[in-house]
Enzyme design. Structure first.
Site, mmCIF file in Angstrom:
data_model
loop_
_atom_site.group_PDB
_atom_site.id
_atom_site.type_symbol
_atom_site.label_atom_id
_atom_site.label_comp_id
_atom_site.label_asym_id
_atom_site.label_seq_id
_atom_site.Cartn_x
_atom_site.Cartn_y
_atom_site.Cartn_z
ATOM 1 N N LYS A 1 -6.589 4.402 5.908
ATOM 2 C CA LYS A 1 -7.676 5.064 5.200
ATOM 3 C C LYS A 1 -7.247 6.473 4.777
ATOM 4 C CE LYS A 1 -11.445 3.003 7.950
ATOM 5 N NZ LYS A 1 -12.294 2.418 6.912
ATOM 6 N N ASP B 1 -10.987 3.580 13.811
ATOM 7 C CA ASP B 1 -10.380 2.736 12.780
ATOM 8 C C ASP B 1 -9.561 3.584 11.820
ATOM 9 O OD1 ASP B 1 -9.697 0.740 11.022
ATOM 10 O OD2 ASP B 1 -11.659 0.684 10.034
ATOM 11 N N LYS C 1 -19.603 -5.186 17.382
ATOM 12 C CA LYS C 1 -18.275 -4.721 16.973
ATOM 13 C C LYS C 1 -17.941 -3.422 17.703
ATOM 14 C CE LYS C 1 -15.888 -2.699 12.974
ATOM 15 N NZ LYS C 1 -16.043 -2.294 11.551
ATOM 16 N N ASP D 1 -7.729 -3.040 6.845
ATOM 17 C CA ASP D 1 -8.893 -2.169 7.037
ATOM 18 C C ASP D 1 -10.194 -2.968 7.102
ATOM 19 O OD1 ASP D 1 -10.228 0.207 7.407
ATOM 20 O OD2 ASP D 1 -10.375 0.681 5.270
ATOM 21 N N ARG E 1 -14.433 -7.830 11.149
ATOM 22 C CA ARG E 1 -14.857 -9.234 11.070
ATOM 23 C C ARG E 1 -13.906 -10.153 11.825
ATOM 24 N NH1 ARG E 1 -14.620 -9.070 4.677
ATOM 25 N NH2 ARG E 1 -15.147 -6.933 5.246
#
Length: 447
Positions: free
Chosen positions: A226, A219, A214, A296, A300
C-alpha cells in the site's frame, strides 16, 4: 462533592415551551440558541456559576437517535441529569454514554461526564451495550505495536476465559497440518505467527450461531504494498474481529439462548522473502484452489478458511464481519456498511433494528451475475474480480463459495472507523453493526 447539573433538552423551534426563567430565555436568545442540533449553552446562576445547560436536539426530520452523544462530547467532567423532552429514554441515555467515550491509553486519563440513571431505562442493558461498544473501539484504536497477533491472542483468550468460554488456538505451522492453508499463507511473512482462535460459549442444545471476524492486526498490502496514505489506518484492519468480540460480549453478558462460537483468524500481512505472491495458487480448507490476484486483498482469504470451518458443524446461522473492501466505502461511505445475506427476511429485520438504534446498515445483493468476474484460467477461482467494478459484491460472492448453499450466512463489510465525530461516535475506531446484530439476535433467539 459536585452537584448534578441538568441538561435541558430543546427541540428546534420548541424553545418557547421550555421551563426556564425569562432571564435565561433572553440569555439563550442573545447567544443564538434555538434548539439547533448539538448546540450546547451554559445557563449562569446569579452567583456566576453554571446552573444548567441547554442542549439542542434539532428538528425531527434530521435528528439522530443518539444526538445526546454530542452533549457528552462537549461537556466537561461532572455529573448530569436529563430534563425536557428528550424522546426515547433508552436511546437518549445510550447516546450520551457512547458520546462520552475517550481513548486515553497513551495520554493522561481524562475524566468524562457521567449521567445519572434515566427513568424508564434498563440500566443493565445500557451498561452491556456501552461496554461492548467500548471493547470494539478500544481494540481498533490500539496500534499494531501493542496489538500484534501475539498480544491479540492473549487478549482474546483472557476475554473468553472471563466469560467461561472454552478456547482452542491453532498457531504457526499447525495451521498447515490442521488444514488452514490460506490463513497460514497470509500471515507467514510476519515475525509473529498466524493463528486461528476458536472459542465457544453457551448451552450446546441451543441453536448454533457462529461469528467470524477478520483479525488482520496490520496490513501492509503484502507484496502489492500500500502507499503510505493508505497504510496509515491499517491498525484498524482487525475491526471485524473487534466488532465480533464486542458483539460476543453483549451476547454472553445478556445470556442469549444460543450456543455461540467465535472464530478469529489473526494475522499480520507483512513483507518478507516467504510472503505469498500475486499469481500464486493456494489450496483452501474447502478444497477449492484460489489464484491470488492481489496480496492486498488478504482478508477474504483468511475468512474463507474460517468460514469453511464454521460451516462444518451445520450451524443455524453464520455471520462474518470484516473491514474488507474500499469498494464498500465508495458505494456507501464510512457510515453505512453493506450487509449481504442469503435470508432476506432476517436481513430486513437486521436493517430495521439498526435504523431504530442509530446503527445503520444497508442490504446489498449477492448478485450471481457478477460471479463470472472471479473466473481463473488456472484455478477454481480468483480471489479478486477482473476490473474495478462491484468490488464489495464480488468479495461477498467469493466468501459465499466457502459456505454451503443451504447454510444461512450473512456478511458485513464494515469500516470500523469514524473519520469525523458524529452523535454517539467520537473520532477514531468505532463499533458498526454491533447494536443492530445484538437486537436482531435477541429478537430471534431471546434470553
Amino acid at each position: 462533592m459536585s452537584k448534578t447539573l441538568p441538561i435541558i433538552c430543546v427541540a428546534e423551534n420548541g424553545f418557547e415551551s421550555v421551563n426556564i426563567s425569562e432571564g435565561h430565555k433572553a440569555w439563550a436568545k442573545n447567544n443564538g440558541f434555538a434548539g439547533q442540533t448539538g448546540k450546547l449553552l451554559a445557563l449562569p446562576a446569579s452567583s456566576g456559576e453554571i446552573e444548567a445547560y441547554l442542549f439542542g436536539l434539532g428538528g425531527e426530520a434530521n435528528r439522530s437517535a443518539l444526538v445526546l452523544g454530542l452533549a457528552a462530547a462537549a461537556l466537561p467532567a461532572g455529573s448530569y441529569r436529563l430534563e425536557g423532552d428528550y424522546g426515547d429514554p433508552t436511546l437518549a441515555a445510550l447516546g450520551f454514554r457512547l458520546g462520552a467515550y475517550g481513548f486515553d491509553k497513551y495520554t493522561k486519563a481524562k475524566e468524562r461526564p457521567t449521567l445519572v440513571p434515566v427513568d424508564g431505562v434498563d440500566a443493565d442493558e445500557i451498561e452491556n451495550l456501552v461496554t461492548s461498544a467500548f471493547i470494539a473501539r478500544d481494540l481498533v484504536n490500539t496500534p499494531a505495536n501493542d496489538l500484534g497477533p501475539d498480544a491479540f491472542e492473549v487478549w482474546i483468550a483472557e476475554f473468553a476465559k472471563s466469560h467461561g468460554a472454552q478456547s482452542k488456538i491453532i498457531r504457526g505451522d499447525d495451521l498447515l497440518t490442521q488444514n488452514f492453508p490460506m490463513i497460514h499463507a497470509v500471515g507467514r511473512a510476519s515475525n509473529q505467527a498466524p493463528r486461528l482462535i476458536d472459542f465457544s460459549w453457551g448451552d450446546p442444545a441451543h441453536p448454533k450461531v457462529t461469528l467470524v471476524g477478520k483479525g488482520v492486526t496490520f496490513d501492509t498490502g503484502g507484496l502489492n504494498i500500500k502507499p503510505g496514505s493508505s497504510m496509515a489506518l491499517m491498525k484498524k484492519d482487525m475491526g471485524g474481529a473487534a466488532n465480533v468480540l464486542g458483539l460476543s460480549n453483549a451476547i454472553m453478558t445478556a445470556g442469549l439462548k444460543i450456543r455461540l462460537r467465535v472464530l478469529v483468524p489473526v494475522v499480520e500481512n507483512a513483507i518478507a522473502g516467504n510472503a505469498f505472491r500475486p499469481g500464486d495458487v493456494l489450496p483452501s480448507r474447502k478444497g477449492l484452489t484460489v489464484e491470488i490476484g492481489n496480496t492486498d486483498a488478504e482478508g477474504r482469504l483468511i475468512l474463507a478458511d474460517a468460514l469453511a470451518l464454521a460451516d462444518e458443524e451445520d450451524p443455524d446461522l453464520v455471520i462474518d464481519m470484516a473491514t474488507l473492501t474500499g469498494a464498500a466505502r465508495v458505494a456507501l461511505g464510512p457510515e453505512l456498511p453493506p450487509v449481504y445475506a442469503r435470508e432476506e427476511g432476517f436481513a430486513k429485520k437486521l436493517v430495521d433494528h439498526g435504523m431504530a438504534v442509530d446503527d445503520p446498515l444497508w442490504s446489498m445483493p449477492l448478485w450471481n451475475g457478477y460471479d463470472k468476474l472471479l473466473a481463473s484460467k488456472i484455478a477454481d477461482v480468483n480471489h479478486i474480480s477482473t476490473g474495478g467494478m462491484a468490488g464489495s459484491i464480488t468479495a461477498a460472492l467469493f466468501l459465499s463459495r466457502f459456505v454451503k448453499p443451504q447454510t444461512e450466512w450473512m456478511h458485513l463489510d464494515i469500516f470500523a472507523w469514524a473519520p469525523d465525530a458524529r452523535p454517539g461516535r467520537p473520532y477514531g475506531g468505532t463499533d458498526q453493526g454491533l447494536r443492530a446484530l445484538y437486537g436482531a439476535l435477541k429478537a430471534r433467539y431471546g434470553q
